[in-house]
Design an enzyme around this catalytic site. Structure first.
Site, PDB file in Angstrom:
ATOM      1  N   ASP A   1      -0.715   3.476  -3.235  1.00  0.00           N
ATOM      2  CA  ASP A   1       0.493   3.681  -4.541  1.00  0.00           C
ATOM      3  C   ASP A   1      -0.865   2.908  -5.344  1.00  0.00           C
ATOM      4  OD1 ASP A   1       0.748   0.859  -3.446  1.00  0.00           O
ATOM      5  OD2 ASP A   1       3.204   1.014  -4.583  1.00  0.00           O
TER       6      ASP A   1
ATOM      7  N   MET B   1       2.940   1.201   0.476  1.00  0.00           N
ATOM      8  CA  MET B   1       2.225   1.500   0.926  1.00  0.00           C
ATOM      9  C   MET B   1       3.440   0.370   2.065  1.00  0.00           C
ATOM     10  SD  MET B   1      -1.457   0.382  -0.235  1.00  0.00           S
ATOM     11  CE  MET B   1      -2.100   0.474   1.755  1.00  0.00           C
TER      12      MET B   1
END
Length: 485
Positions: A236, A79
């Site tokens: 994730d 991210m």
């Protein structure tokens, strides 16, 4: 057949599953991180794409029959990374990653320019997020900022190459600093604070929805015979939650990876900015999640192993499967600063309580306990935000250590379940989201929990002792914060 692709920091991973979610094949391609200056962390987006082509090629070579029947691809990714593109979608500079700390001053500037930002975003602005990275570029590389026409997250850059579409999902977009997390939409006020607007942003889709179709040339290259949808996917941790089945409110997991995450799904947007809790959208509709994040989990024991000229597994195995009492030594795992609950990039760790009797075993145990106490900090912060959980899945490399799991379970006073069977990480969760998109399936029916291989119960007597040790740990943490200031 369905593929999940996870764009990580250290590698790109892919998994190929069938209609029953059985894993047919996996592939991985390593990535390198560039650190041109202290506190900087960057990657070339082209490396993600090259690695994606490599893992898809590996699946095609080992599973040509299954690849012909692929109907959907899902994406998971690290991210917060900032990929800056010009009007022709050309990359303007290396991507600035989630663990880059250069933009601390820009965080303060953004919050000063938009006083309601924490209410909109639901999080304290931190250097790891995307928005302050763009402010840094505007200040230090103004010519690059002026040419920027589109900002994408890492997995969404790969999506662009796969489909030609500019899109992101809610969970990943929630970590930028530009999303109204409650409304699941871009915030004009937050964008304006960053001297950007909606034209710089990709369109938004839910993680289980279709974001585009695989380019026909790529389908031909990898031997896929029909049209392939590409799902929105997820950041994730949200994708990993889909893999482990943590999608219903109250479900949770503890991730003992390089960094550490305590993740809990919620049915509402429930921020706690005072304790640096991450409150983000989930990768499935009408669901949010909270995370407590610590920056050095397995990194802490790897660091100690290097000092002793050993390896982490040898250090932890030497402790046996359980400890009888807390270590007399204390360790604060702030080797790279800390997020929850301190939000201090300059915070550094330390040992305390060392005596002549201190040795490898006591210091190893102190490190494992220090990480567990950092998770306890995260749990306290989630509790303050009104989020509870009864038990949690244990995932990540550190979850292979029985003694570490027993310590964490007793410190948190929660049972920890080990998943049975297939991989439950980000790539597997992304593949599940591909099923949802391609088959118009309910994510709650697709993203079910795995079987339980084992449960690590907290030891009541040890939990009482850890309550006292945790109080000492908090005193150490407060002292280290004073030193950092």
């Amino acid at each position: 057949m369905f593929i999940g692709i996870d764009i990580g920091t250290s590698s790109v991973k892919a998994v190929l599953i069938d209609e029953h979610q059985a894993v047919l094949a996996t592939a991985s391609e390593a990535l390198a991180v560039s650190r041109p200056h202290p506190g900087h962390s960057e990657q070339d987006p082209q490396a993600w794409w090259d690695a994606t082509l490599a893992v898809l090629g590996a699946l095609a070579r080992t599973q040509p029959e299954a690849m012909r029947a692929v109907a959907g691809i899902g994406l998971s990714g690290q991210m917060h990374g900032a990929v800056l593109l010009d009007a022709d979608h050309k990359v303007l500079r290396p991507a600035i990653l989630w663990n880059d700390t250069r933009s601390e001053a820009e965080c303060l500037a953004l919050e000063a320019d938009c006083p309601e930002l924490r209410t909109i975003f639901g999080n304290i602005m931190m250097p790891g997020f995307t928005a302050p990275k763009l402010r840094w570029v505007e200040t230090h590389e103004p010519e690059i900022f002026a040419r920027t026409r589109l900002v994408l997250l890492p997995k969404d850059y790969v999506r662009l190459q796969l489909t030609g579409e500019t899109a992101s999902d809610m969970s990943d977009a929630a970590g930028t600093g530009w999303l109204d997390v409650a409304a699941r939409d871009w915030s004009d006020a937050a964008l304006q604070a960053g001297h950007l607007d909606r034209s710089h942003m990709p369109r938004l889709v839910e993680g289980s929805a279709v974001s585009g179709l695989l380019r026909p040339a790529l389908a031909d290259r990898f031997g896929i015979s029909g049209a392939v949808v590409v799902a929105g996917g997820g950041g994730d941790n949200a994708a990993s939650a889909c893999g482990i089945g943590a999608v219903r409110p109250g479900t949770a997991f503890v991730s003992l990876g390089t960094s550490g995450v305590l993740f809990a799904s919620t049915d509402r947007f429930a921020p706690n900015t005072a304790s640096a809790v991450h409150a983000f959208c989930h990768a499935v509709p009408d669901t949010w999640h909270q995370m407590g994040v610590i920056l050095s989990a397995t990194d802490s024991i790897e660091w100690l192993a290097r000092l002793f000229g050993s390896d982490a597994a040898s250090l932890t195995t030497a402790l046996g499967e359980r400890v009888a009492a807390p270590s007399r030594a204390l360790f604060a795992p702030y080797l790279a600063g800390e997020r929850t609950p301190h939000n201090m990039a300059g915070l550094r760790g330390g040992f305390a309580g060392l005596g002549h009797e201190a040795d490898r075993a006591s210091m190893t145990q102190a490190v494992l306990e220090g990480v567990a106490f950092a998770f306890r900090d995260c749990q306290e912060a989630l509790t303050d935000a009104g989020t509870g959980y009864d038990r949690a899945w244990a995932v990540g490399g550190g979850a292979r250590s029985p003694v570490w799991l027993s310590i964490v379970a007793s410190v948190l006073r929660r049972p920890l379940d080990l998943p049975a069977g297939a991989d439950s990480g980000g790539a597997f969760g992304a593949a599940r989201l591909a099923i949802c998109a391609a088959r118009h399936a309910d994510p709650l029916e697709v993203c079910t929990p795995p079987g339980i291989a084992a449960t690590i119960e907290p030891d009541p007597a040890l939990a009482d002792a850890y309550d006292l040790a945790y109080g000492r740990y908090r005193i150490l943490a407060d002292g280290l914060k004073q030193l950092a200031r």
